[in-house]
Design a protein around this motif. Structure first.
Motif, PDB file in Angstrom:
ATOM      1  N   VAL A  25       0.834  -1.194   0.000  1.00 36.14           N
ATOM      2  CA  VAL A  25       0.000   0.000   0.000  1.00 36.14           C
ATOM      3  C   VAL A  25       0.871   1.247   0.000  1.00 36.14           C
ATOM      4  O   VAL A  25       0.565   2.240  -0.657  1.00 36.14           O
ATOM      5  CB  VAL A  25      -0.945  -0.013   1.214  1.00 36.14           C
ATOM      6  CG1 VAL A  25      -1.827   1.234   1.232  1.00 36.14           C
ATOM      7  CG2 VAL A  25      -1.799  -1.273   1.196  1.00 36.14           C
ATOM      8  N   SER A  36      -2.222   6.312   1.855  1.00 35.29           N
ATOM      9  CA  SER A  36      -3.354   5.883   1.030  1.00 35.29           C
ATOM     10  C   SER A  36      -4.628   6.469   1.604  1.00 35.29           C
ATOM     11  O   SER A  36      -4.666   6.922   2.753  1.00 35.29           O
ATOM     12  CB  SER A  36      -3.446   4.354   0.986  1.00 35.29           C
ATOM     13  OG  SER A  36      -3.687   3.838   2.291  1.00 35.29           O
ATOM     14  N   ALA A  41      -6.821   1.326   1.463  1.00 37.31           N
ATOM     15  CA  ALA A  41      -5.659   1.095   0.598  1.00 37.31           C
ATOM     16  C   ALA A  41      -5.884   1.613  -0.815  1.00 37.31           C
ATOM     17  O   ALA A  41      -5.485   0.983  -1.793  1.00 37.31           O
ATOM     18  CB  ALA A  41      -5.290  -0.379   0.585  1.00 37.31           C
ATOM     19  N   THR A  44      -4.884   4.197  -3.526  1.00 39.79           N
ATOM     20  CA  THR A  44      -3.762   5.086  -3.827  1.00 39.79           C
ATOM     21  C   THR A  44      -3.929   5.849  -5.136  1.00 39.79           C
ATOM     22  O   THR A  44      -3.285   6.864  -5.338  1.00 39.79           O
ATOM     23  CB  THR A  44      -2.443   4.290  -3.876  1.00 39.79           C
ATOM     24  OG1 THR A  44      -2.560   3.224  -4.831  1.00 39.79           O
ATOM     25  CG2 THR A  44      -2.132   3.690  -2.511  1.00 39.79           C
TER      26      THR A  44
END
Length: 775
Positions: free
Chosen positions: A263, A619, A642, A644
């Protein structure tokens, strides 16, 4: 109709303290392993190791009562017997004496130690071999993660009840320290920088120091335990790490993990490989570094000995049940246990003094339902599960608060530093250049400063307010002094315009100081925050098949809301647009909450932060859901983490249908001694399990049931002829029910650790007053 709001707290289920561990005594030969260490929050077992190593003997005592640590560290009476047997077998096989020095201590936390009502005894066998004087000999275990919280036994001589322990110069929280005798102190470690740290015990003007006696590790694994079959999804948090997708590998005892997803540089997820039972070393290799956490993940062949629940594989003729007090982790002597209907099943009986009972039958296979009950406790039931071993936690009503002044709580730390503004022209500008000038006489430039929130379900800590008082060419920094929880944390400055008339705040920029470690009572100075992140990013979020709103004839959800966060991994989370802002009383929305427009399933979130600069390894996470008025139940919530890539629309789906009561209906009498719910369409997510909680009009906990996610009908056990209180009938009972989704988890591997919302990907809940008929 009265609803009870079942919104999860920061850590749901914290009253479910971990059960005692299984005393599994293993002697190794010809297996390269580091020295033995104590079980900690990660749930390791306590093997006895010698050198050279081979498996010589194993003695399993499933879930004995927790007792005070004694002569060899983790030995209550039953465990000492197991140690004796292991040593005897070793003596017969090797023809040599195994000294006590070859048996590593297994330190327990103060919470464990408090379970022993017996007298304290000194460690005579250890003392006889040690010189007199004030000194620290060693600590066990000698390593743990940077976040602290590891249960450690400090051993030496000359300790007193007023001694204070320091690791790496950071004081151990006094509430996390227990004096056992002059040779042992039990502690939970404070947070610390990765690497070797001195261990000190101070009494008065004297200091006993063990140089580099403890090692802080740069990674930790959550959850810390899983099945020997593998398949457990874990999150690996780092401090100062350089995780990168495609160039980072994870190994458990040398076996490669699968589905590794990085992540950011400080956090990644993976799926554990199969492995033998026991504690495994976790290794992470990156392009330029190697990180190791010794014995950081426990492979379990039975139910989790620290967190209860189920395990051991499918049922094939026998079932082992352990019933524990959720507060003390002691076995519940005489607890009634039944497999199937307590009125008709031949598989029922009463647990022994350790809370244990086993059942065998040639045709005993899963799925089954097991009930446990005891006078003075709530009843518990597991519905439609298939696991050979199960540990059930029974809760007692919480005791009333003691009279008088409450005892002091844990000590906070302090963080001191400066807020500075800067961009391409340099640092230390007297002008808050990323915040526009006030547009009305009631607006002022303002900064909220606070530490990061620990989880998505907690608030920021230690906030202060700084207002801009006008241009001063000599003033280029603004001091702050805030409280902090003892932890690895970040400090966030949210800058914008505050309107004194409407009590509203519009953010325009923020700054973040990363990698701050704070111990109990510690003052950290020189933490400067550069406000250099313009909040100029907009995020488009689309909902895919969310739960219905405004269903005719049902007081269900009426609106969609969303809360965005920036996840910093082990340093916590930032509440976007509202970090450090105080919460307003209901019915106001929580800070940082956005409402979707009526009839819309898409929303554009303004004033978000780009994931660049010192947020490049972070994230986004979102809590989005369908809520009833003022955020109350019934509701259905999805947690998306998570994320991004914020340049494309973010689609969030896999919602759980809002659970609806069918029988009994709200404020009605049930047709039978059972409950029936349904999950409202069109949501497509499937729950891992349901949890039903019942209490009477006084709030006394009566029954807690866990059922498989596909089991919408759950029987209420009829205990009317047993030596336990009868479930109230023909009286109002509060019924709260949850549907919970946890990725990669089978209900047959459930443990009480999974009641923490940090493991959930979706949850839904409702609560009503109902009545049940007499049996």
């Amino acid at each position: 109709m009265e609803h009870v709001d079942p919104t999860p707290a920061e850590d749901p289920g914290t009253d479910d303290r971990p059960p005692p561990f299984t005393a599994e005594i293993i002697v190794y030969l010809n297996r390269q392993r580091p020295g033995p260490r104590a079980g900690s929050e990660s749930g390791q077992s306590c093997p006895v190791s010698i050198s050279p190593h081979v498996i010589l003997a194993r003695v399993s005592l499933p879930n004995p009562q927790r007792m005070r640590t004694r002569a060899l560290g983790c030995e209550s009476g039953a465990k000492r017997g197991a140690h004796f047997l292991a040593r005897l077998l070793l003596l017969l096989w090797l023809g040599a004496v195994v000294t006590s020095a070859s048996l590593a201590a297994c330190g327990q936390s103060s919470a464990i130690a408090n379970g022993d009502a017996g007298p304290r005894t000194s460690d005579a066998s250890y003392a006889d071999a040690q010189p007199a004087g004030f000194r620290v000999q060693f600590v066990d275990p000698g390593n743990g993660p940077f976040v602290g919280g590891t249960d450690v036994t400090v051993r030496g001589n000359g300790f007193t009840e007023d001694s204070k322990v320091f690791i790496g110069g950071r004081m151990v929280e006094p509430l996390d320290q227990e004096f056992v005798d002059s040779r042992r102190i039990l502690i939970k470690t404070p947070p610390g920088e990765p690497g070797l740290a001195d261990v000190e015990v101070r009494k008065g003007s004297e200091t006993a120091r063990l140089a580099e006696g403890y090692s802080y590790e740069a990674i930790y694994v959550d959850p810390p335990a899983g099945s020997v079959t593998g398949g457990t999804r874990v999150t690996i948090h780092g401090f100062g790490t350089d995780f990168a997708q495609g160039s980072t590998s994870v190994r458990f005892d040398g076996i490669e993990a699968t589905d590794v997803n990085v992540v950011g540089s400080l956090v990644m997820t993976a799926i554990t490989p199969p492995n033998a039972s026991g504690a495994a070393d976790v290794e992470v290799s990156t392009t330029g570094n190697y990180f190791e956490a010794r014995r950081a993940f426990s492979y379990l062949a039975t139910a989790d000995p620290f967190a209860g629940g189920m395990g051991g594989g499918a049922i094939s003729g026998d079932v082992n049940v352990v019933v524990l007090d959720a507060n003390t982790s002691n076995g519940v002597d005489g607890a009634f246990v039944s497999i199937g209907d307590p009125q008709s099943s031949p598989l029922q009986g009463y647990a022994d003094g350790l809370g244990q009972i086993s059942f065998s039958a040639a045709d005993l296979v899963g799925p089954i339902t097991t009930t446990a009950a005891a006078p003075g406790y709530e009843t518990a039931a597991f519905v439609s599960y298939d696991a050979r071993d199960i540990t059930i936690m029974l809760r007692q009503p919480p005791p009333p608060p003691p009279p008088g002044t409450l005892p002091p709580g844990p000590q906070s730390g302090h963080i001191l530093g400066n807020i500075v503004f800067g961009d391409a022209t340099g640092l230390g500008s007297p002008v808050w250049n990323l915040v526009p000038e006030p547009r009305t006489p009631s607006e002022v430039k303002r900064i909220y400063v606070a530490t990061s929130a620990r989880t998505l379900f907690s608030g920021s800590f230690g906030g202060v307010i700084i207002d801009y008082e006008g241009y001063d060419p000599d003033k280029t920094a603004w001091e702050f002094n805030i409280l902090s929880r003892p932890s690895a944390t970040a400090v966030v400055a949210m800058a914008g315009l505050y309107d004194t008339d409407s009590d509203s705040f519009e953010p325009f920029a923020m700054g973040v100081a990363r990698g701050v470690l704070v111990g109990p009572g510690e003052t950290v100075v020189g933490v400067d925050i550069v406000v250099n992140i313009p909040l100029d990013t907009a995020l488009l979020v689309d909902l895919d098949n969310p739960p219905n709103r405004n269903t005719p004839g049902w007081a269900g959800p009426i609106e969609y809301t969303i809360r965005p966060f920036i996840d910093l991994g082990g340093e916590g989370v930032i509440i976007m647009n509202a970090h450090g802002l105080p919460a307003q009383p209901p019915p106001a929305l929580r800070p940082g909450t956005f409402r979707f427009a009526d009839d819309e399933q898409s929303i554009l979130l303004p004033s978000m932060a780009p994931l660049t600069g010192n947020l490049a390894d972070a994230s986004y996470s979102f809590i989005v859901g369908a809520y009833s008025e003022a955020g109350n139940s019934p509701f259905s919530v999805r947690i998306a983490s998570a994320i991004t890539n914020v340049s494309l629309p973010i689609t969030i789906g896999d919602f759980l249908g809002t659970p609806r009561p069918i029988d009994p209906a709200p404020d009605s009498l049930a047709s039978a001694l059972s409950v029936l719910i349904e999950n409202e369409a069109p949501a497509t997510g499937l729950p891992t399990f349901h949890m039903h909680e019942f209490s009477d009009e006084e709030g006394t906990q009566l029954l807690r049931m866990f059922s498989r996610g596909s089991a919408l009908l759950s029987p209420i056990p009829d205990l009317s002829d047993k030596n336990v209180p009868l479930f109230p009938t023909d009286k109002d009972v509060s019924w709260t029910f949850y549907s919970i989704q946890i990725p990669e988890l089978s209900f047959d591997d459930f443990n009480y650790r999974h009641l923490r919302a940090s493991y959930w990907s979706a949850y839904a809940a409702d609560s009503y007053w109902v009545r049940f008929p007499s049996p």
